[in-house]
Design a protein around this motif. Structure first.
Motif, PDB file in Angstrom:
ATOM      1  N   GLU B   7       0.881  -1.171   0.000  1.00 47.03           N
ATOM      2  CA  GLU B   7       0.000   0.000   0.000  1.00 47.03           C
ATOM      3  C   GLU B   7       0.918   1.221   0.000  1.00 47.03           C
ATOM      4  O   GLU B   7       1.349   1.705   1.056  1.00 47.03           O
ATOM      5  N   MET B   8       1.235   1.706  -1.203  1.00 50.90           N
ATOM      6  CA  MET B   8       2.288   2.702  -1.339  1.00 50.90           C
ATOM      7  C   MET B   8       1.750   4.138  -1.348  1.00 50.90           C
ATOM      8  O   MET B   8       2.510   5.076  -1.176  1.00 50.90           O
ATOM      9  N   ILE B   9       0.456   4.280  -1.583  1.00 50.35           N
ATOM     10  CA  ILE B   9      -0.117   5.620  -1.703  1.00 50.35           C
ATOM     11  C   ILE B   9      -0.988   5.904  -0.492  1.00 50.35           C
ATOM     12  O   ILE B   9      -1.894   5.125  -0.174  1.00 50.35           O
ATOM     13  N   ASP B  10      -0.740   7.038   0.174  1.00 49.97           N
ATOM     14  CA  ASP B  10      -1.569   7.410   1.324  1.00 49.97           C
ATOM     15  C   ASP B  10      -2.803   8.192   0.904  1.00 49.97           C
ATOM     16  O   ASP B  10      -3.900   7.926   1.367  1.00 49.97           O
ATOM     17  N   ARG B  11      -2.606   9.187   0.045  1.00 48.30           N
ATOM     18  CA  ARG B  11      -3.775   9.979  -0.354  1.00 48.30           C
ATOM     19  C   ARG B  11      -3.529  10.695  -1.685  1.00 48.30           C
ATOM     20  O   ARG B  11      -2.395  11.075  -1.999  1.00 48.30           O
ATOM     21  N   VAL B  24       0.041  12.597  -5.628  1.00 46.25           N
ATOM     22  CA  VAL B  24      -0.323  11.862  -4.413  1.00 46.25           C
ATOM     23  C   VAL B  24       0.771  12.070  -3.368  1.00 46.25           C
ATOM     24  O   VAL B  24       1.886  12.494  -3.696  1.00 46.25           O
ATOM     25  N   ARG B  25       0.428  11.761  -2.121  1.00 45.40           N
ATOM     26  CA  ARG B  25       1.427  11.885  -1.044  1.00 45.40           C
ATOM     27  C   ARG B  25       1.471  10.601  -0.242  1.00 45.40           C
ATOM     28  O   ARG B  25       0.465   9.889  -0.120  1.00 45.40           O
ATOM     29  N   MET B  54       5.750   4.669  -7.810  1.00 45.12           N
ATOM     30  CA  MET B  54       5.472   5.427  -9.037  1.00 45.12           C
ATOM     31  C   MET B  54       4.471   4.684  -9.914  1.00 45.12           C
ATOM     32  O   MET B  54       3.614   5.291 -10.559  1.00 45.12           O
ATOM     33  N   ALA B  55       4.579   3.351  -9.935  1.00 43.06           N
ATOM     34  CA  ALA B  55       3.649   2.559 -10.744  1.00 43.06           C
ATOM     35  C   ALA B  55       2.232   2.664 -10.190  1.00 43.06           C
ATOM     36  O   ALA B  55       1.263   2.741 -10.958  1.00 43.06           O
ATOM     37  N   GLN B  56       2.110   2.679  -8.862  1.00 43.70           N
ATOM     38  CA  GLN B  56       0.763   2.771  -8.295  1.00 43.70           C
ATOM     39  C   GLN B  56       0.150   4.157  -8.539  1.00 43.70           C
ATOM     40  O   GLN B  56      -1.043   4.260  -8.838  1.00 43.70           O
ATOM     41  N   ALA B  57       0.948   5.205  -8.411  1.00 43.96           N
ATOM     42  CA  ALA B  57       0.424   6.543  -8.716  1.00 43.96           C
ATOM     43  C   ALA B  57      -0.056   6.589 -10.166  1.00 43.96           C
ATOM     44  O   ALA B  57      -1.155   7.070 -10.472  1.00 43.96           O
ATOM     45  N   SER B  58       0.767   6.051 -11.072  1.00 42.79           N
ATOM     46  CA  SER B  58       0.385   6.003 -12.488  1.00 42.79           C
ATOM     47  C   SER B  58      -0.840   5.128 -12.686  1.00 42.79           C
ATOM     48  O   SER B  58      -1.742   5.457 -13.466  1.00 42.79           O
ATOM     49  N   GLY B  59      -0.868   4.005 -11.984  1.00 43.21           N
ATOM     50  CA  GLY B  59      -1.972   3.056 -12.138  1.00 43.21           C
ATOM     51  C   GLY B  59      -3.300   3.660 -11.714  1.00 43.21           C
ATOM     52  O   GLY B  59      -4.312   3.487 -12.398  1.00 43.21           O
ATOM     53  N   TYR B  60      -3.294   4.383 -10.591  1.00 41.07           N
ATOM     54  CA  TYR B  60      -4.548   5.020 -10.164  1.00 41.07           C
ATOM     55  C   TYR B  60      -4.976   6.087 -11.163  1.00 41.07           C
ATOM     56  O   TYR B  60      -6.169   6.271 -11.411  1.00 41.07           O
ATOM     57  N   LEU B  61      -4.008   6.792 -11.727  1.00 42.34           N
ATOM     58  CA  LEU B  61      -4.353   7.769 -12.764  1.00 42.34           C
ATOM     59  C   LEU B  61      -5.034   7.074 -13.943  1.00 42.34           C
ATOM     60  O   LEU B  61      -6.100   7.504 -14.408  1.00 42.34           O
ATOM     61  N   LEU B  62      -4.436   5.997 -14.414  1.00 44.40           N
ATOM     62  CA  LEU B  62      -4.990   5.298 -15.583  1.00 44.40           C
ATOM     63  C   LEU B  62      -6.340   4.663 -15.255  1.00 44.40           C
ATOM     64  O   LEU B  62      -7.252   4.657 -16.095  1.00 44.40           O
ATOM     65  N   GLU B  93       6.189  13.068  -2.157  1.00 41.35           N
ATOM     66  CA  GLU B  93       5.181  13.570  -3.085  1.00 41.35           C
ATOM     67  C   GLU B  93       5.446  12.879  -4.418  1.00 41.35           C
ATOM     68  O   GLU B  93       6.561  12.944  -4.948  1.00 41.35           O
ATOM     69  N   ILE B  94       4.432  12.208  -4.920  1.00 43.92           N
ATOM     70  CA  ILE B  94       4.602  11.422  -6.139  1.00 43.92           C
ATOM     71  C   ILE B  94       3.676  11.989  -7.209  1.00 43.92           C
ATOM     72  O   ILE B  94       2.464  12.136  -6.983  1.00 43.92           O
ATOM     73  N   SER B  95       4.237  12.294  -8.362  1.00 44.29           N
ATOM     74  CA  SER B  95       3.420  12.790  -9.471  1.00 44.29           C
ATOM     75  C   SER B  95       3.550  11.837 -10.646  1.00 44.29           C
ATOM     76  O   SER B  95       4.562  11.131 -10.784  1.00 44.29           O
TER      77      SER B  95
END
Lengths: 93, 153
Positions: B7-11, B24-25, B54-62, B93-95
């Protein structure tokens, strides 16, 4: 077509690590060159970028899987190159 | 972040589904079994988990751009760079931004920063597949937990 073929052959060679001299207009990307579906997505990305197009891979795959179109229509390089040229022409129309 | 549960993304801070960007942060936990091995006495977040972040941030975007109709699966990582160490307690902070929308695949660029420090960046490639039925509920629940609004199933 030759310029497009040279670009596509270069992409395939580099992306799939296939000697350039093994890639001809009559090569079948899957049967002759052994490119799998994952590697073909890498090639599609490089082709999309190089030509500013979007290869409709999902549509092609569906048509082949449903038996509507023989795979050679899309995956023999002379046919693939012709379709790339058509997509590029359509983009500029 | 719960490293051992991936669980890499908090919010989710902000997302633009039209342009294709997400911010995301996450806060690195003070303790995790991961740190027992990486490394004993010198805890550092492994680069592979920064890549996953980074993959999860991208994945939630997609996922959000498709309204959870199709699922992205990581298929390639290009030009990954890990520029600084990440220690317990770090605020990340992940973009991510959509680089290319292909047919059956998508490409993103993502980066992690901590304050003014660049931590990591990479170009990520995803295969876009029909949503596996058994994952639908789980993904929607997790997305909701990090503040990503999702429509009805």
């Amino acid at each position: 077509m030759s310029s497009t073929f040279e670009t596509v052959a270069g992409i395939i060679s580099e992306t799939a690590d296939i000697p350039r001299d093994k890639i001809t207009l009559d090569s079948h990307a899957i049967d002759d060159l052994g490119i799998d579906s994952l590697a073909f997505l890498d090639i599609a990305f490089a082709v999309d970028k190089a030509f500013g197009i979007k290869l409709p891979l999902e549509k092609w795959t569906q048509e082949v899987n449903e038996g509507k179109v023989p795979a050679e229509e899309y995956f023999v390089l002379k046919n693939l190159v012709a379709r790339i040229d058509a997509l590029v022409a359509a983009k500029g129309a | 972040m719960r490293l051992e549960y991936f669980e890499m993304i908090d919010r989710v801070v902000e997302i633009d589904r039209t342009v294709g960007t997400i911010l995301v942060r996450s806060t690195v936990p003070q303790a995790s079994p991961v740190f027992e091995g990486h490394f004993p006495g010198r805890p550092l977040v492994p680069g592979v988990l920064l890549t996953e972040t980074m993959a999860q941030a991208s994945g939630y975007l997609l996922l959000a751009m498709r309204e959870f109709s199709r699922m992205p699966f990581l298929m390639g990582v290009d030009r990954a760079r890990f520029r600084d160490f990440v220690e317990p307690g770090a605020e990340l902070e992940i973009s991510a931004e959509l680089e290319h929308e292909g047919s059956g695949y998508a490409v993103t660029k993502s980066r992690i920063v901590a304050g003014s420090k660049r931590i990591a960046d990479a170009e990520l490639r995803f295969r876009i597949l029909p949503f596996p039925a058994e994952l639908d509920h789980l993904m929607r629940a997790r997305a909701g937990a990090i503040g990503l609004a999702v429509g009805p199933a």
